[in-house]
Design an enzyme around this catalytic site. Sequence first.
Site, PDB file in Angstrom:
ATOM      1  N   ASP A  43      -7.133 -12.521 -14.904  1.00 51.62           N
ATOM      2  CA  ASP A  43      -6.744 -13.315 -13.747  1.00 51.62           C
ATOM      3  C   ASP A  43      -5.858 -14.454 -14.231  1.00 51.62           C
ATOM      4  O   ASP A  43      -5.951 -14.876 -15.384  1.00 51.62           O
ATOM      5  CB  ASP A  43      -7.962 -13.869 -13.017  1.00 51.62           C
ATOM      6  CG  ASP A  43      -7.674 -14.172 -11.550  1.00 51.62           C
ATOM      7  OD1 ASP A  43      -8.008 -13.330 -10.693  1.00 51.62           O
ATOM      8  OD2 ASP A  43      -7.097 -15.248 -11.257  1.00 51.62           O
ATOM      9  N   ASP A  65      -0.537 -14.123 -15.970  1.00 45.48           N
ATOM     10  CA  ASP A  65       0.127 -13.662 -14.757  1.00 45.48           C
ATOM     11  C   ASP A  65       0.502 -12.191 -14.920  1.00 45.48           C
ATOM     12  O   ASP A  65       1.284 -11.828 -15.811  1.00 45.48           O
ATOM     13  CB  ASP A  65       1.379 -14.509 -14.517  1.00 45.48           C
ATOM     14  CG  ASP A  65       2.022 -14.247 -13.170  1.00 45.48           C
ATOM     15  OD1 ASP A  65       1.887 -13.127 -12.656  1.00 45.48           O
ATOM     16  OD2 ASP A  65       2.677 -15.167 -12.645  1.00 45.48           O
ATOM     17  N   ASN A  92      -6.291  -4.884  -8.552  1.00 48.39           N
ATOM     18  CA  ASN A  92      -6.628  -5.587  -7.323  1.00 48.39           C
ATOM     19  C   ASN A  92      -5.664  -6.724  -6.995  1.00 48.39           C
ATOM     20  O   ASN A  92      -5.866  -7.437  -6.030  1.00 48.39           O
ATOM     21  CB  ASN A  92      -8.058  -6.150  -7.444  1.00 48.39           C
ATOM     22  CG  ASN A  92      -8.535  -6.784  -6.157  1.00 48.39           C
ATOM     23  OD1 ASN A  92      -8.787  -6.098  -5.184  1.00 48.39           O
ATOM     24  ND2 ASN A  92      -8.622  -8.107  -6.133  1.00 48.39           N
ATOM     25  N   SER A 144      -4.119  -1.084   1.406  1.00 51.37           N
ATOM     26  CA  SER A 144      -4.570  -1.640   2.683  1.00 51.37           C
ATOM     27  C   SER A 144      -4.269  -0.649   3.787  1.00 51.37           C
ATOM     28  O   SER A 144      -3.303   0.130   3.700  1.00 51.37           O
ATOM     29  CB  SER A 144      -3.841  -2.959   2.971  1.00 51.37           C
ATOM     30  OG  SER A 144      -4.030  -3.374   4.310  1.00 51.37           O
ATOM     31  N   TYR A 159       4.198  -7.223   2.821  1.00 53.84           N
ATOM     32  CA  TYR A 159       2.867  -6.758   2.425  1.00 53.84           C
ATOM     33  C   TYR A 159       2.601  -5.309   2.863  1.00 53.84           C
ATOM     34  O   TYR A 159       2.260  -4.461   2.019  1.00 53.84           O
ATOM     35  CB  TYR A 159       1.808  -7.700   2.994  1.00 53.84           C
ATOM     36  CG  TYR A 159       0.384  -7.343   2.638  1.00 53.84           C
ATOM     37  CD1 TYR A 159      -0.147  -7.655   1.387  1.00 53.84           C
ATOM     38  CD2 TYR A 159      -0.447  -6.700   3.559  1.00 53.84           C
ATOM     39  CE1 TYR A 159      -1.462  -7.346   1.060  1.00 53.84           C
ATOM     40  CE2 TYR A 159      -1.764  -6.381   3.238  1.00 53.84           C
ATOM     41  CZ  TYR A 159      -2.259  -6.704   2.000  1.00 53.84           C
ATOM     42  OH  TYR A 159      -3.564  -6.393   1.678  1.00 53.84           O
ATOM     43  N   LYS A 163       2.259  -2.112   0.320  1.00 51.56           N
ATOM     44  CA  LYS A 163       1.012  -1.355   0.213  1.00 51.56           C
ATOM     45  C   LYS A 163       1.246   0.132   0.460  1.00 51.56           C
ATOM     46  O   LYS A 163       0.594   0.983  -0.156  1.00 51.56           O
ATOM     47  CB  LYS A 163      -0.032  -1.905   1.177  1.00 51.56           C
ATOM     48  CG  LYS A 163      -0.553  -3.286   0.796  1.00 51.56           C
ATOM     49  CD  LYS A 163      -1.158  -3.325  -0.602  1.00 51.56           C
ATOM     50  CE  LYS A 163      -1.858  -4.639  -0.889  1.00 51.56           C
ATOM     51  NZ  LYS A 163      -2.385  -4.706  -2.289  1.00 51.56           N
TER      52      LYS A 163
END
Length: 263
Positions: A43, A65, A92, A144, A159, A163
Amino acid sequence: MTGRLAGKVALVCGAGTEGGGLGNGKAAALAFAEQGARLHLLDRDPAALAETAGEIPGSTTTIGDATDPAVLREAVSACESAHGGLDILHNNIGAAVQGAAENVTAETFERGFRLNVTTALLAIQAAIPAMRRRGGGSIINIASISGIRVLEGLAYVAYPVAKAALSQLTRVVAANHGPDGIRCNVILPGFILTPMVERAVLGAAGGMTLDAYLAKRSAAIPLGRWGEARDVAMAAVYLASDEARYVTGVELVVDGGATLLTG
């Protein structure tokens, strides 16, 4: 059942939850650990990463990053050094970048792709040699339902388009690397109540309050409620496990039935 991932090593990219709480990455890391996997966590947020690692004894970490390919290579190398290999890659990392189709800038649109698609590609590139050394592995991407449906009232374009691209990346990797024993699948969460909802989704929901937004969406979900991060995590456990040894290139929708309806 317990021990479904015993003997396996997992790298979770985006393992922290910015600002606290339980996001999809942290939930997956905890679920993998509960099922016996050894964990390496990545992370960019040191505090969020430390919080997740503190709940998983024996886990190791890389701070960085994931848009930087060197960071992903470092994470895979550190995972192999600490745990002896890599069997599971959980991608993720992502963000709901704002901007409607009529006014989003090219820079913002490209940033959305870099966060939601390129990071996954870079992690996959770093992980494939390590998985080959283990004789195979499982790659799990988090996309998503916005990649297969246009969600009413959410005025952003980068977004959902990104996805959708992540799902196609999943299929390409699955087809190309099946001979290596590497499976690649993608989870499509629906309305999952995580900290991202308030921070990002509500920013594009026309000023609705959190309670109003939750109630509106719940009415359109056949199961009548929002999901939790753990619902997504347990789907990831299945895809990571040997129970899914003949499952690859699949979009696994985890949405309480929301995408079944058109009204």
